[in-house]
Design a protein around this motif. Structure first.
Motif, mmCIF file in Angstrom:
data_model
loop_
_atom_site.group_PDB
_atom_site.id
_atom_site.type_symbol
_atom_site.label_atom_id
_atom_site.label_comp_id
_atom_site.label_asym_id
_atom_site.label_seq_id
_atom_site.Cartn_x
_atom_site.Cartn_y
_atom_site.Cartn_z
ATOM 1 N N ASN A 95 72.043 -0.023 -91.179
ATOM 2 C CA ASN A 95 71.534 0.929 -90.190
ATOM 3 C C ASN A 95 70.562 0.260 -89.215
ATOM 4 N N GLN A 96 70.784 -1.021 -88.929
ATOM 5 C CA GLN A 96 69.893 -1.732 -88.018
ATOM 6 C C GLN A 96 69.929 -1.145 -86.606
ATOM 7 N N ASN A 99 67.644 1.659 -86.635
ATOM 8 C CA ASN A 99 66.259 1.180 -86.651
ATOM 9 C C ASN A 99 65.793 0.792 -85.249
ATOM 10 N N THR A 102 65.006 3.922 -83.527
ATOM 11 C CA THR A 102 63.811 4.545 -84.098
ATOM 12 C C THR A 102 62.542 3.882 -83.589
ATOM 13 N N LEU A 103 62.507 2.562 -83.603
ATOM 14 C CA LEU A 103 61.281 1.840 -83.258
ATOM 15 C C LEU A 103 60.920 1.984 -81.783
ATOM 16 N N GLN A 431 68.223 8.107 -87.074
ATOM 17 C CA GLN A 431 68.740 7.745 -88.394
ATOM 18 C C GLN A 431 69.873 8.666 -88.843
#
Length: 498
Positions: A95-96, A99, A102-103, A431
């Motif tokens: 799930n990079q 990520n 998300t970040l 996510q």
């Protein structure tokens, strides 16, 4: 709820005293008596006022639309890039990709309020120009990354640069136009968001058809070209965007005088230019903002997932990479049309609640259809239904919060604070569509439907808070009270728009 109880007790306390009790001092209400009396005596020819404001419609709104469009385009293009090679070329695992998305929101959420306070203090043409130019450079740089770590770095930098754009423009609009005309202008922010999805899909389709050029993959060209366009267009912001309504370069001397008079006349609503930390405190302790933010959070889970992953969702319904990009275009066009219609009638009827209560319904239905049906055509139809309400609700709740906070300094803190709390949803939404859930992404669609359901339930609670406050004020006024000892929008002479 504690605040409502406190207000009720305040009413009871005032009732125990004389209804004609002495008003609070000038230092307490934030404006001097001469200013208030002068404001009440100001008359502005409505024809001249309308003519001056029309110039803002003709010059400021098109610029704002272009800036916000490019802002969302440079943010959401990662979703288009994913379907034609971004994740493969960077060798992303698990799930990079989620990520990375998300970040982006970590600095974005933290810096929204400081950015908007800077807009109020330094002026929009300076602050937003810096933001716009910086995010363009970061977008171009994304076309040259090669690792997961580099992808995280550029997306977080993009979050730093873009944090104040949407709430900043919402605040700017509230300083120019009256409360009754705000929804149409704030809706422009989300209309630009919708159109960025449509143009993003069209542009991505063209870039994907072009293929690799000069040894550079198509997804890299997507970032490079879009970033370059943003840099070229946004560079003119230094010279073309006004720094304050009363000193706008496109107004003549009489129109500048009118805008200055409007500022004096509206001082009770907008406040003066002297900053006080009490407004920040009042914004950060207002239960209405927290209730509205929670509803905004729930609806934004659905909207962030929709905007970032729509091409992925459509691809999961059974369409190929090329189709997944151009099939987003009609979905966004319908969403944009519905947004414009609802914003217009929200202003025309001055009834915010009915739209806030009904717009989540098509979102819920659309996501349920997409989650329940394995048939590609049915799932695609669900996306049309979903888009009819997903942007409209967020645009109207942002308008609702913006017009119910006063003065300007409370609004300059309260609006981005509200948006920041709501944008925490980006940490969740990114996510919801992991590659392991392909091809139908049932979990992401089901969670989005559930969160939208919570959004409409919570917004009813936020509406009740404002309705209760209006009732308490009406009770005091009926009893002859002229001052309830509170400030800003909590003062007796301010009526909340519900």
């Amino acid at each position: 709820m504690a605040s409502i109880d406190a207000e009720t007790k305040a009413v009871e306390k005032i009732n125990d005293t004389s209804a004609t009790s002495a008003p609070v001092s000038d230092s307490e209400n934030g404006a001097s008596s001469p200013e208030i009396m002068a404001a009440s005596d100001i008359y502005i020819d409505p024809v001249e006022e309308k003519k001056a404001l029309r110039k803002f419609d003709m010059i400021v709104l098109p610029q704002a639309f272009i800036f916000i469009l490019l802002n969302y385009l440079d943010r959401s293009n990662i979703g288009n890039a994913k379907v034609f090679g971004f994740a493969t070329d960077l060798n992303l695992k698990g799930n990079q990709f989620g990520n990375i998305s998300t970040l982006f929101y970590v600095p974005y959420i933290l810096l929204e309020t400081p950015w908007v306070m800077a807009v109020k203090y330094y002026g929009p043409n300076k602050v937003l120009a810096v933001a716009l130019i910086c995010w363009s450079i970061v977008t171009i740089s994304t076309g040259f990354i090669h690792t997961y770590g580099q992808a995280v770095a550029v997306r977080m930098l993009l979050g730093v640069c873009e944090a104040g754009v949407a709430p900043g423009f919402a605040f700017i609009f509230s300083t120019i136009w009256d409360r009754k005309d705000t929804a149409k202008r704030v809706a422009l922010i989300y209309f630009a968001n919708v159109m960025s999805g449509a143009f993003g899909g069209l542009f991505a389709y063209g870039i994907q058809s072009m293929g690799a050029r000069r040894g550079i993959a198509a997804w890299r060209w997507l970032f490079i070209i879009e970033g370059a366009v943003s840099l070229f267009v946004c560079g003119g912001c230094w010279f073309s965007f006004p720094n304050s309504p009363e000193n706008a370069w496109f107004l003549n001397a009489r129109e500048k005088e009118i805008m200055a008079l409007r500022k004096r006349r509206d001082v009770a609503y907008k406040g003066d230019d002297e900053f006080s930390w009490k407004w920040a405190k009042l914004a950060c302790t207002d239960p209405f903002i927290y209730a509205a933010s929670l509803s905004f959070f729930c609806s934004s889970v659905a909207i962030f997932g929709f905007g970032t992953f729509l091409p992925t969702i459509i691809k999961g319904l059974g369409f190929n990479d090329l189709q997944a990009n151009y099939l987003t275009i009609p979905v966004y066009m319908l969403g944009g049309l519905n947004l414009c219609v609802c914003a217009y009638f929200s202003d025309k009827t001055q009834n915010r609640g009915i739209f806030l209560f009904t717009m989540p319904i098509p979102v819920i239905v659309g996501y349920i259809i997409a989650a329940a049906s394995p048939v590609p055509g049915v799932g695609y139809f669900g996306m049309f239904i979903c888009c009819c309400g997903i942007y409209t609700f967020n645009a109207l709740i942002l308008t609702w919060v913006t017009i119910n906070l006063q003065p300007d300094y409370k609004r300059s803190v309260g609006v981005p604070f509200f948006v920041s709390l709501g944008n925490l949803s980006g940490l969740v939404a990114s996510q919801l569509y992991p590659s392991s859930q392909a091809p139908r992404y049932v979990m992401g669609n089901a969670v989005s439907a559930g969160m939208e359901t919570l959004a409409v339930i919570i917004v009813v609670g936020a509406w009740w808070i404002l309705r209760r406050r209006n009732q308490l004020k009406e009770k005091l006024i009926a009893e002859g009270v002229t001052d309830n000892g509170l400030e800003g929008d909590m003062a007796l002479d301010f009526k909340y728009a519900i």
